[in-house]
Design a protein around this motif. Structure first.
Motif, PDB file in Angstrom:
ATOM      1  N   ILE A 181       0.847  -1.186   0.000  1.00 33.92           N
ATOM      2  CA  ILE A 181       0.000   0.000   0.000  1.00 33.92           C
ATOM      3  C   ILE A 181       0.887   1.243   0.000  1.00 33.92           C
ATOM      4  CG2 ILE A 181      -1.638   1.368   1.350  1.00 33.92           C
ATOM      5  CD1 ILE A 181      -2.909  -1.217   2.270  1.00 33.92           C
ATOM      6  N   PHE A 182       0.605   2.136  -0.918  1.00 30.96           N
ATOM      7  CA  PHE A 182       1.337   3.400  -0.991  1.00 30.96           C
ATOM      8  C   PHE A 182       0.350   4.510  -1.327  1.00 30.96           C
ATOM      9  CE2 PHE A 182       1.135   1.773  -5.252  1.00 30.96           C
ATOM     10  CZ  PHE A 182       1.010   2.879  -6.077  1.00 30.96           C
ATOM     11  N   ALA A 222      -6.705   0.746  -2.225  1.00 36.68           N
ATOM     12  CA  ALA A 222      -6.291  -0.030  -1.060  1.00 36.68           C
ATOM     13  C   ALA A 222      -7.497  -0.360  -0.184  1.00 36.68           C
ATOM     14  CB  ALA A 222      -5.264   0.757  -0.250  1.00 36.68           C
ATOM     15  N   PRO A 223      -7.632  -1.616   0.268  1.00 40.72           N
ATOM     16  CA  PRO A 223      -8.762  -1.982   1.132  1.00 40.72           C
ATOM     17  C   PRO A 223      -8.678  -1.258   2.474  1.00 40.72           C
ATOM     18  CG  PRO A 223      -7.214  -3.818   0.897  1.00 40.72           C
ATOM     19  CD  PRO A 223      -6.761  -2.758  -0.050  1.00 40.72           C
ATOM     20  N   LYS A 224      -9.839  -0.918   3.013  1.00 40.18           N
ATOM     21  CA  LYS A 224      -9.885  -0.138   4.255  1.00 40.18           C
ATOM     22  C   LYS A 224      -9.207  -0.845   5.418  1.00 40.18           C
ATOM     23  CE  LYS A 224     -14.153   2.339   3.117  1.00 40.18           C
ATOM     24  NZ  LYS A 224     -15.553   2.616   3.533  1.00 40.18           N
ATOM     25  N   PRO A 228      -2.931   1.974   6.826  1.00 37.20           N
ATOM     26  CA  PRO A 228      -2.224   2.393   8.038  1.00 37.20           C
ATOM     27  C   PRO A 228      -2.891   3.628   8.643  1.00 37.20           C
ATOM     28  CG  PRO A 228      -0.712   2.083   6.176  1.00 37.20           C
ATOM     29  CD  PRO A 228      -2.087   2.065   5.623  1.00 37.20           C
ATOM     30  N   LYS A 229      -2.851   3.758   9.943  1.00 38.39           N
ATOM     31  CA  LYS A 229      -3.495   4.891  10.615  1.00 38.39           C
ATOM     32  C   LYS A 229      -2.942   6.239  10.156  1.00 38.39           C
ATOM     33  CE  LYS A 229      -5.052   2.494  14.793  1.00 38.39           C
ATOM     34  NZ  LYS A 229      -4.983   2.444  16.276  1.00 38.39           N
ATOM     35  N   PRO A 230      -1.630   6.390   9.972  1.00 41.48           N
ATOM     36  CA  PRO A 230      -1.121   7.684   9.491  1.00 41.48           C
ATOM     37  C   PRO A 230      -1.686   8.065   8.123  1.00 41.48           C
ATOM     38  CG  PRO A 230       0.672   6.369  10.397  1.00 41.48           C
ATOM     39  CD  PRO A 230      -0.519   5.466  10.301  1.00 41.48           C
ATOM     40  N   LEU A 231      -1.871   7.058   7.264  1.00 41.71           N
ATOM     41  CA  LEU A 231      -2.415   7.328   5.939  1.00 41.71           C
ATOM     42  C   LEU A 231      -3.887   7.726   6.035  1.00 41.71           C
ATOM     43  CD1 LEU A 231      -2.050   7.467   2.932  1.00 41.71           C
ATOM     44  CD2 LEU A 231      -2.351   4.989   2.792  1.00 41.71           C
ATOM     45  N   PRO A 267      -4.973   6.224  -1.589  1.00 37.29           N
ATOM     46  CA  PRO A 267      -4.252   5.009  -1.184  1.00 37.29           C
ATOM     47  C   PRO A 267      -4.404   3.909  -2.230  1.00 37.29           C
ATOM     48  CG  PRO A 267      -6.328   5.112  -0.022  1.00 37.29           C
ATOM     49  CD  PRO A 267      -6.283   6.326  -0.926  1.00 37.29           C
ATOM     50  N   VAL A 268      -3.293   3.348  -2.666  1.00 39.62           N
ATOM     51  CA  VAL A 268      -3.313   2.354  -3.750  1.00 39.62           C
ATOM     52  C   VAL A 268      -2.630   1.066  -3.289  1.00 39.62           C
ATOM     53  CG1 VAL A 268      -2.580   1.860  -6.116  1.00 39.62           C
ATOM     54  CG2 VAL A 268      -3.283   4.183  -5.484  1.00 39.62           C
ATOM     55  N   LEU A 269      -3.177  -0.060  -3.732  1.00 39.18           N
ATOM     56  CA  LEU A 269      -2.556  -1.358  -3.471  1.00 39.18           C
ATOM     57  C   LEU A 269      -1.929  -1.860  -4.771  1.00 39.18           C
ATOM     58  CD1 LEU A 269      -2.043  -3.842  -1.669  1.00 39.18           C
ATOM     59  CD2 LEU A 269      -4.278  -4.723  -2.432  1.00 39.18           C
ATOM     60  N   SER A 270      -0.635  -2.077  -4.742  1.00 33.96           N
ATOM     61  CA  SER A 270       0.060  -2.578  -5.929  1.00 33.96           C
ATOM     62  C   SER A 270      -0.228  -4.071  -6.112  1.00 33.96           C
ATOM     63  CB  SER A 270       1.563  -2.341  -5.801  1.00 33.96           C
ATOM     64  OG  SER A 270       2.078  -3.029  -4.668  1.00 33.96           O
TER      65      SER A 270
END
Length: 370
Positions: A181-182, A222-224, A228-231, A267-270
């Motif tokens: 996740i980025f 990115a799935p919920k 990450p909490k900071p994101l 937020p994206v999941l590669s």
């Protein structure tokens, strides 16, 4: 990286029960006593239903705070955009027995009066916020007319309604690991605190914004449960959604207040090539679009009042009746150009004009960038 101006956007939102009821009403599928009222009555019914729901939910709450989410915005969101939301319902109904944008204004007046009488103050704002989740305008306009929002030319279809060009800025990693996740950041810059756009009634109001990201196949939101909490904190409650079931790699957001979400965090999941043979390690191309403000053209082809109006013919201004400007051509024919509320007429009776010469100021302060 800074992207040059190009072509304008609409975000995506799932159409909830209220909009589906309106569609059934327009098609005559509602029980007796509902279908005969037509889509216009369905809009009012949706408002009443939303009022009842909000009233019940308010009884059990001691606080009137509302979370800031796309499609469920802050209580302070101006009522000015709800008219556009109802117009979006018309797009959802595919124009079948549905009111025109002008007729929608009349329905809005009735719903607004009811909201103020029933709940008052902040509760009235929450009524509109809840009832309009079904019809956030921008995504429906695009989704109802285009299966894929990116044309073969590379242009994103939002540019067909949002005609002005503005720049956007995008920040994203140069490289990422598989199944990671980025974040990507889409900035839609404008002076939101100062700039005001014309609303449907001609008054001025703040600009909403939206964004779209077209990613390579296999990349997705990115799935919920993995965020990450900071994101999550950086997103400030912003909600993204897939453009459609067929294109989970295309995501959209908005409309949301531009003053709050000038920078939109995505937020994206590669993808993971180890679990999917179709995914290969290598380079990928991403396309982005960002829009601020209302458009100039509705999907039906008619103009919005967020436009500059031009002379219909070459000749002399012979009369100005409110928003109607009459031009007498050299042959004696009279051409009348109707200007919508929002812009100021800059010509006077007796002025000589040529065809397509501006008759009004340009009230549009928004635009789309790709």
């Amino acid at each position: 990286m800074a992207l040059a101006p190009a072509f304008a956007v609409g975000p995506s939102v799932t159409v909830p029960r209220a909009a589906l009821q309106m569609e059934k009403a327009a098609r005559g599928q509602m029980p007796s006593g509902h279908g005969s009222a037509g889509a216009g009555a369905a809009l009012a019914v949706a408002g009443l239903a939303a009022a009842a729901g909000v009233r019940k939910s308010m009884r059990g709450r001691r606080s009137t705070k509302a979370s800031v989410m796309v499609g469920n915005t802050n209580v302070a969101e101006p009522e000015s955009y709800y008219r556009d939301h109802l117009v979006a319902c018309r797009a959802q109904l595919n124009g079948v027995d549905a009111p025109t944008p002008e007729e929608t204004d009349k329905h809005m007046e009735g719903i607004q009066a009811f909201a103020k009488q029933a709940l008052a103050g902040a509760s009235a704002a929450m009524l509109f916020t809840s009832s309009m989740e079904a019809a956030v305008a921008y995504p429906i306009f695009a989704q109802q007319n285009y299966a894929n929002p990116r044309e073969y030319t590379g242009k994103i279809v939002c540019a067909n309604c949002h005609l002005a060009s503005k720049t956007i800025d995008v920040k994203l990693p140069q490289a990422v690991l598989p199944d990671t996740i980025f974040k990507m950041e889409i900035e839609v810059p404008a002076k939101y605190a100062k700039r005001r756009q014309p609303l449907a009634d001609g008054s001025k109001g703040p600009m909403n914004i939206g964004a779209i990201a077209v990613m390579p196949e296999g990349w997705k939101l990115a799935p919920k449960d993995r965020l990450p909490k900071p994101l999550k904190k950086e997103m400030k409650g912003l909600a993204w959604a897939p453009y459609s079931k067929e294109y989970p790699n295309i995501v959209v957001a908005g409309p949301v207040p531009g003053e709050t979400y000038e920078k939109m965090v995505l937020p994206v999941l590669s993808p993971d090539p180890n679990t999917d043979d179709k995914i290969l390690f290598g380079k990928g191309i991403f396309y982005f679009g960002g829009n601020r403000g209302r458009g100039q053209v509705y999907p039906e082809g008619n103009q919005s009042n967020n436009n500059q109006f031009m002379a219909a013919a070459t000749g002399t201004i012979s009369a100005i009746d409110g928003l109607k400007v009459s031009i007498t051509t050299p042959s004696g024919e009279v051409k009348t150009q109707e200007c919508l509320v929002g812009a100021d007429i800059v010509v006077q009776v007796g002025d000589e004009v040529t065809k397509d010469e501006p008759l009004t100021t340009n009230p549009n302060v928004g635009g789309f960038g790709q």
